[in-house]
Design a protein around this motif. Structure first.
Motif, mmCIF file in Angstrom:
data_model
loop_
_atom_site.group_PDB
_atom_site.id
_atom_site.type_symbol
_atom_site.label_atom_id
_atom_site.label_comp_id
_atom_site.label_asym_id
_atom_site.label_seq_id
_atom_site.Cartn_x
_atom_site.Cartn_y
_atom_site.Cartn_z
ATOM 1 N N GLN A 60 93.922 -64.649 -6.637
ATOM 2 C CA GLN A 60 93.030 -65.030 -5.645
ATOM 3 C C GLN A 60 93.145 -66.622 -5.314
ATOM 4 N N HIS A 61 93.216 -67.226 -6.388
ATOM 5 C CA HIS A 61 93.280 -68.867 -6.308
ATOM 6 C C HIS A 61 94.604 -68.977 -5.183
ATOM 7 N N ASN A 62 95.721 -68.309 -5.981
ATOM 8 C CA ASN A 62 97.151 -68.432 -5.170
ATOM 9 C C ASN A 62 96.983 -68.202 -3.620
ATOM 10 N N GLU A 63 96.147 -67.216 -3.405
ATOM 11 C CA GLU A 63 96.230 -66.581 -1.956
ATOM 12 C C GLU A 63 95.578 -67.668 -1.200
ATOM 13 N N ALA A 64 94.652 -68.359 -1.727
ATOM 14 C CA ALA A 64 93.722 -69.291 -1.051
ATOM 15 C C ALA A 64 94.757 -70.443 -0.814
ATOM 16 N N ARG A 65 95.684 -70.844 -1.954
ATOM 17 C CA ARG A 65 96.350 -71.906 -1.591
ATOM 18 C C ARG A 65 97.568 -71.732 -0.636
ATOM 19 N N VAL A 66 98.020 -70.568 -0.493
ATOM 20 C CA VAL A 66 99.151 -70.064 0.384
ATOM 21 C C VAL A 66 98.471 -70.247 1.797
ATOM 22 N N ALA A 67 97.089 -69.776 1.927
ATOM 23 C CA ALA A 67 96.401 -69.538 3.359
ATOM 24 C C ALA A 67 96.381 -70.819 3.735
ATOM 25 N N TYR A 68 95.837 -72.038 2.714
ATOM 26 C CA TYR A 68 95.600 -73.316 3.117
ATOM 27 C C TYR A 68 96.959 -73.942 3.572
ATOM 28 N N GLN A 69 98.041 -73.679 2.809
ATOM 29 C CA GLN A 69 99.490 -74.407 3.318
ATOM 30 C C GLN A 69 99.706 -73.816 4.589
ATOM 31 N N MET A 70 99.496 -72.432 4.891
ATOM 32 C CA MET A 70 100.193 -71.987 6.011
ATOM 33 C C MET A 70 99.106 -72.383 7.087
ATOM 34 N N ARG A 71 97.807 -72.518 6.834
ATOM 35 C CA ARG A 71 96.801 -72.972 7.882
ATOM 36 C C ARG A 71 97.360 -74.497 8.354
ATOM 37 N N ARG A 72 97.720 -75.370 7.437
ATOM 38 C CA ARG A 72 98.406 -76.673 7.982
ATOM 39 C C ARG A 72 99.447 -76.586 8.584
ATOM 40 N N VAL A 73 100.477 -75.749 8.423
ATOM 41 C CA VAL A 73 101.918 -75.454 9.133
ATOM 42 C C VAL A 73 101.322 -74.950 10.629
ATOM 43 N N ALA A 74 100.464 -73.949 10.487
ATOM 44 C CA ALA A 74 99.940 -73.674 11.979
ATOM 45 C C ALA A 74 99.271 -74.534 12.758
ATOM 46 N N GLU A 75 98.414 -75.448 11.999
ATOM 47 C CA GLU A 75 97.845 -76.616 13.264
ATOM 48 C C GLU A 75 98.831 -77.665 13.238
ATOM 49 N N ARG A 76 99.634 -77.985 12.347
ATOM 50 C CA ARG A 76 100.659 -78.636 12.881
ATOM 51 C C ARG A 76 101.509 -78.294 14.158
ATOM 52 N N TYR A 77 101.793 -77.076 14.076
ATOM 53 C CA TYR A 77 102.409 -76.474 15.298
ATOM 54 C C TYR A 77 101.518 -76.436 16.432
ATOM 55 N N ALA A 78 100.297 -76.119 16.417
ATOM 56 C CA ALA A 78 99.374 -76.195 17.375
ATOM 57 C C ALA A 78 99.291 -77.602 17.956
ATOM 58 N N ARG A 79 98.967 -78.539 17.398
ATOM 59 C CA ARG A 79 98.869 -79.742 17.671
ATOM 60 C C ARG A 79 99.982 -80.309 18.284
ATOM 61 N N ARG A 80 101.311 -79.926 18.042
ATOM 62 C CA ARG A 80 102.511 -80.280 18.632
ATOM 63 C C ARG A 80 102.569 -79.560 20.321
ATOM 64 N N GLU A 81 102.259 -78.451 20.237
ATOM 65 C CA GLU A 81 102.094 -77.682 21.432
ATOM 66 C C GLU A 81 101.077 -78.278 22.495
ATOM 67 N N LYS A 82 99.866 -78.674 21.861
ATOM 68 C CA LYS A 82 99.141 -79.587 22.663
ATOM 69 C C LYS A 82 99.533 -80.565 23.209
ATOM 70 N N ALA A 83 100.223 -81.382 22.402
ATOM 71 C CA ALA A 83 100.673 -82.897 22.771
ATOM 72 C C ALA A 83 101.749 -82.629 23.897
ATOM 73 N N SER A 84 102.522 -81.645 23.590
ATOM 74 C CA SER A 84 103.727 -81.646 24.803
ATOM 75 C C SER A 84 103.293 -81.133 25.989
ATOM 76 N N ARG A 85 102.209 -80.173 26.048
ATOM 77 C CA ARG A 85 101.546 -79.773 27.161
ATOM 78 C C ARG A 85 100.574 -80.586 27.908
ATOM 79 N N SER A 86 99.789 -81.489 27.105
ATOM 80 C CA SER A 86 98.971 -82.482 27.610
ATOM 81 C C SER A 86 99.528 -83.734 28.275
ATOM 82 N N GLY A 87 101.048 -83.858 27.457
ATOM 83 C CA GLY A 87 101.644 -85.029 28.180
ATOM 84 C C GLY A 87 101.492 -86.360 27.518
#
Length: 87
Positions: A60-87
Motif C-alpha cells: 500500500q505504501h508502494n502504491e501511494a509512492r507510485v501514484a505520487y510519482q505518476m501525479r508529478r509526471v502528469a502535472e508536469r505534462y499538464a503545466r507544459r501544455e498550459k504554457a504552450s497553449r497560453s503563450g
C-alpha cells in the motif's frame, strides 16, 4: 511488450482525474492517461517490483509512492501544455 502490474490500471484513473480537474481547460483526459501509461511502461520493472510486494502495508505504501510519482509526471505534462497553449 512489457506487462504492467494490474494495480497500475487502478492508479492511473485517479491520478488523471485529479490533474484533469485542475488543468481541464488545457489538457484532455486521454492525453493525461496516455502520458501516465507511457511513464509507467518506461519504468515497468521498478513498478512491478514495488507493486508485487507480499506484505500488505508495504505494498500500500508502494502504491501511494507510485501514484505520487505518476501525479508529478502528469502535472508536469499538464503545466507544459498550459504554457504552450497560453503563450
Amino acid at each position: 511488450m512489457t506487462e504492467l502490474h494490474e494495480n497500475i490500471y487502478d492508479i492511473v484513473p485517479s491520478v488523471v482525474a485529479a490533474i484533469h480537474n485542475r488543468y481541464h481547460s488545457f489538457v484532455e483526459k486521454d492525453d493525461l492517461k496516455q502520458e501516465c501509461l507511457k511513464w509507467a511502461i518506461t519504468r515497468s520493472d521498478y513498478i512491478n517490483e514495488q507493486l508485487a510486494e507480499p506484505d500488505t502495508k508495504k505494498r500500500q505504501h508502494n502504491e501511494a509512492r507510485v501514484a505520487y510519482q505518476m501525479r508529478r509526471v502528469a502535472e508536469r505534462y499538464a503545466r507544459r501544455e498550459k504554457a504552450s497553449r497560453s503563450g
